[in-house]
Write a protein that holds these residues in place. Structure first.
Motif: not given
Length: 82
Positions: A24-33
């Protein structure tokens, strides 16, 4: 200061992409788990690599609170010398 914040964010995202190869595209709202499907060890590897790259330390107690990429960015920005 805004340039430094953007630089830290870009570095965090780059290290995540290098370590986790996200689908997925990584942004500041991306959750690790949930979004990156990263387990605790993978998150710690990302944090360790960022500590080395940015010459900083992140206490384990604070690292345990990281849920999103934005959390990690803010944590790094809050470290002394940032």
């Amino acid at each position: 200061m805004a340039d430094q914040a953007a630089e830290i964010e870009a570095t965090v995202i780059k290290v995540i992409e290098e370590n986790l190869s996200p689908k997925v595209k990584v942004t500041t709202s991306t959750r690790f788990k949930e979004d990156l499907k990263a387990d605790e060890l993978e998150v710690y590897e990302v944090i360790y690599n960022l500590e080395q790259k940015l010459n900083t330390t992140i206490p384990e107690s604070e690292a345990n609170e990281v849920e999103t990429v934005g959390d990690l960015v803010k944590l790094i920005q809050s470290r002394p010398g940032r």
